[in-house]
Design a protein around this motif. Structure first.
Motif, PDB file in Angstrom:
ATOM      1  N   ARG A 103       0.837  -1.213   0.000  1.00  0.00           N
ATOM      2  CA  ARG A 103       0.000   0.000   0.000  1.00  0.00           C
ATOM      3  C   ARG A 103       0.869   1.259   0.000  1.00  0.00           C
ATOM      4  O   ARG A 103       0.560   2.234  -0.696  1.00  0.00           O
ATOM      5  N   ALA A 104       1.937   1.219   0.766  1.00  0.00           N
ATOM      6  CA  ALA A 104       2.835   2.378   0.804  1.00  0.00           C
ATOM      7  C   ALA A 104       3.511   2.593  -0.552  1.00  0.00           C
ATOM      8  O   ALA A 104       3.695   3.737  -0.988  1.00  0.00           O
ATOM      9  N   ARG A 105       3.860   1.498  -1.207  1.00  0.00           N
ATOM     10  CA  ARG A 105       4.480   1.612  -2.534  1.00  0.00           C
ATOM     11  C   ARG A 105       3.486   2.164  -3.555  1.00  0.00           C
ATOM     12  O   ARG A 105       3.839   3.007  -4.392  1.00  0.00           O
ATOM     13  N   PRO A 143      12.039  -6.387   0.068  1.00  0.00           N
ATOM     14  CA  PRO A 143      12.745  -5.865  -1.116  1.00  0.00           C
ATOM     15  C   PRO A 143      12.277  -4.497  -1.570  1.00  0.00           C
ATOM     16  O   PRO A 143      13.005  -3.813  -2.307  1.00  0.00           O
ATOM     17  N   ASP A 144      11.086  -4.065  -1.176  1.00  0.00           N
ATOM     18  CA  ASP A 144      10.581  -2.763  -1.607  1.00  0.00           C
ATOM     19  C   ASP A 144      10.828  -1.653  -0.596  1.00  0.00           C
ATOM     20  O   ASP A 144      10.365  -0.517  -0.800  1.00  0.00           O
ATOM     21  N   GLY A 161      11.520   6.394  -1.936  1.00  0.00           N
ATOM     22  CA  GLY A 161      10.412   5.471  -2.141  1.00  0.00           C
ATOM     23  C   GLY A 161       9.744   5.143  -0.822  1.00  0.00           C
ATOM     24  O   GLY A 161       9.346   6.038  -0.076  1.00  0.00           O
ATOM     25  N   VAL A 162       9.636   3.862  -0.493  1.00  0.00           N
ATOM     26  CA  VAL A 162       9.036   3.434   0.768  1.00  0.00           C
ATOM     27  C   VAL A 162      10.150   3.278   1.802  1.00  0.00           C
ATOM     28  O   VAL A 162      11.115   2.542   1.566  1.00  0.00           O
ATOM     29  N   CYS A 163      10.006   3.952   2.927  1.00  0.00           N
ATOM     30  CA  CYS A 163      11.000   3.883   3.997  1.00  0.00           C
ATOM     31  C   CYS A 163      10.381   3.232   5.229  1.00  0.00           C
ATOM     32  O   CYS A 163       9.200   3.427   5.528  1.00  0.00           O
ATOM     33  N   GLY A 164      11.181   2.457   5.943  1.00  0.00           N
ATOM     34  CA  GLY A 164      10.742   1.842   7.187  1.00  0.00           C
ATOM     35  C   GLY A 164      11.379   2.528   8.372  1.00  0.00           C
ATOM     36  O   GLY A 164      12.586   2.801   8.355  1.00  0.00           O
ATOM     37  N   VAL A 165      10.591   2.833   9.377  1.00  0.00           N
ATOM     38  CA  VAL A 165      11.094   3.461  10.602  1.00  0.00           C
ATOM     39  C   VAL A 165      10.752   2.556  11.777  1.00  0.00           C
ATOM     40  O   VAL A 165       9.574   2.285  12.037  1.00  0.00           O
ATOM     41  N   ILE A 166      11.784   2.088  12.471  1.00  0.00           N
ATOM     42  CA  ILE A 166      11.624   1.179  13.610  1.00  0.00           C
ATOM     43  C   ILE A 166      12.053   1.922  14.870  1.00  0.00           C
ATOM     44  O   ILE A 166      13.201   2.371  14.964  1.00  0.00           O
TER      45      ILE A 166
END
Length: 487
Positions: A39-41, A207-208, A132-137
């Motif tokens: 969805r984020a992509r 991978p995305d 693009g799509v970034c992850g924040v932990i």
């Protein structure tokens, strides 16, 4: 029926001050993490967010700051209940969260594309594009502040974001996601997935995901670095610390102890830059230890929602037990217990909480485990030093390099020692000071990259260089009369 990896699982979220369950939050399944990234992509590739003008995106970030500010009181209370930090501390910290959104909106408005020197008839310039799509932990200790540092920069530069808060403290993050939607951010620009290590690993290895920003332990950071390196994705990791605080004998020991108590015991010591290792000049050592012990014993422990409380609980029973074990290790190693060292006697319902008394271990040597390993609790370890060279050597004799502090009335020495200490951040005659413009991060096993500042803003983009030939004649490299040119 047993849970399989694809079945949702409800996780109890516990109030660390009482041990009572606040509510349950489902652990995201691997499939749900994948769906959140999809969805984020889609929001990045086909949604309106990256296509907005800078002015439009900046206005939404400023609106988000206003909405967060309007909801401040409920956010203070919610985060205090979820992670146990005293409400006075939480209020002071979270009142600054809107600053990060405003700062990055300002960077967006002021951003200029570079024009580069180039020989010959060429105009060469650079453009920045979102990743693009970034992850924040994010971790349990400062859920919203640490999230705001990365999230605001990622959004300002046009990325979409999937957030995974600590499985212990997801509540204020879930609330923030709703506030951002209320402020007008489009659907799926910010998505939250909840759960533990498996969820973080799924997100990090996806991978995305173009970039991971992680705040946590060193082993988690190492795993994230390996996972992202396999696909050449970016990673910013703020990891563990064993912050040295150097106290010289030209500072009044009472004044130094005031600063030391704040550095060591704010957030119950559950901070990567907590002042956990005090290096004190021998001639001031005994007076400093006595003053710090008095300060520690006078700290008011109690209900985090009470404005009079100065120290709250550990975030979990496991964290409390780890801290108590490390205090025992320090005593076994030969350190002298001069304050604290156990759990306080508190009435119901606080007797079910995860409290540890503020503790001072004196007469330690720099090679003890308590002086080398991150404890992540209200434990101050005090080590004597002889002179400036000895102080610097002891400060740098550690695998971490996140933060450090220097207390001295000699400002030339303060600058000199700060320059020689190997740490990403050094405070002189203060501690924990931060601003949206200050890059935050460490070296060695304290991580890589920087949160906050223009450095963080820029690292959520990639650079495209454009070379445009401006001469009126055509280029015929293989023509008979063309002299040729290699570069």
């Amino acid at each position: 029926m047993s849970n399989s990896p694809q079945e949702p699982r409800d996780r109890p979220i516990v109030d660390p001050a009482t041990g009572a369950v606040i509510r349950t939050v489902p652990d995201s399944t691997p499939g749900e993490v994948d769906a959140a990234v999809r969805r984020a992509r889609a929001a990045f590739l086909d949604g309106p967010w990256p296509a907005l003008t800078r002015t439009q995106r900046g206005r939404l970030l400023l609106r988000a700051a206003d909405v967060i500010e309007e909801a401040a009181e409920s956010l203070y209370r919610l985060e205090t209940r979820n992670n146990g930090r005293p409400v006075t501390e939480t209020r002071a910290q979270l009142s600054r969260v809107p600053e990060w959104f405003r700062y990055n909106a300002g960077l967006l408005a002021a951003q200029r594309d570079a024009v580069l020197p180039s020989d010959g008839p060429y105009l060469t310039y650079q453009r920045r594009a979102p990743l693009g799509v970034c992850g924040v932990i994010t971790p349990f200790n400062h859920p919203l502040l640490i999230l705001a540092r990365s999230l605001s920069a990622a959004l300002a530069t046009g990325n979409t974001v999937v957030v995974k808060p600590s499985e212990l403290t997801p509540l204020s993050t879930l609330e923030l996601a709703g506030l951002l939607h209320k402020a007008g951010l489009p659907e799926d620009v910010v998505t939250v997935v909840t759960g533990g290590r498996e969820v973080g690993e799924r997100l990090t290895g996806h991978p995305d995901i173009a970039k991971i920003t992680l705040t946590g332990g060193t082993e988690a950071g190492r795993a994230a670095a390996v996972a992202t390196a396999a696909r050449f994705a970016r990673v910013t990791a703020e990891l563990g610390g064993k912050t040295p605080i150097v106290v010289f004998d030209d500072v009044d020991p009472e004044v130094a102890a005031e600063g030391a108590a704040f550095a060591a015991f704010v957030a119950a010591g559950q901070s990567c830059v907590a002042g956990s290792r005090f290096l004190v000049q021998r001639s001031a050592y005994d007076r400093f230890v006595a003053a710090l012990a008095r300060r520690a014993e006078a700290i008011r422990i109690g209900d985090p929602s009470d404005a009079r409380t100065q120290l709250g609980p550990m975030v979990s029973a496991a964290q409390r037990d780890k801290v108590l074990r490390m205090i025992a290790v320090g005593v076994e190693e030969g350190a002298r217990l001069v304050a604290g060292g156990g759990v306080p006697d508190l009435p119901e319902p606080l007797s079910g909480g995860f409290f540890v008394r503020p503790t001072v271990l004196a007469d330690a040597s720099n090679d003890m485990r308590v002086a080398q390993e991150e404890i992540f609790g209200p434990v101050a370890v005090v080590v004597p030093f002889e002179d400036e060279a000895d102080a610097v050597a002891k400060a740098n004799d550690n695998r971490y390099g996140l933060g450090a502090g220097v207390w001295t009335r000699d400002l030339a020495r303060g600058h000199r020692v700060a320059d020689r200490i190997a740490a990403g951040m050094v405070w002189v005659n203060d501690h924990h000071r931060l601003e949206p413009s200050l890059p935050w991060g460490g070296i060695k096993e304290s991580g890589t990259g920087r949160d906050a500042g223009a450095e963080s803003f820029d690292d959520f983009t990639w650079i495209k260089t454009v070379v445009a030939r401006t001469a009126p004649d055509d280029v015929d490299w293989y023509g008979a009369d063309t002299p040729g040119r290699l570069n």
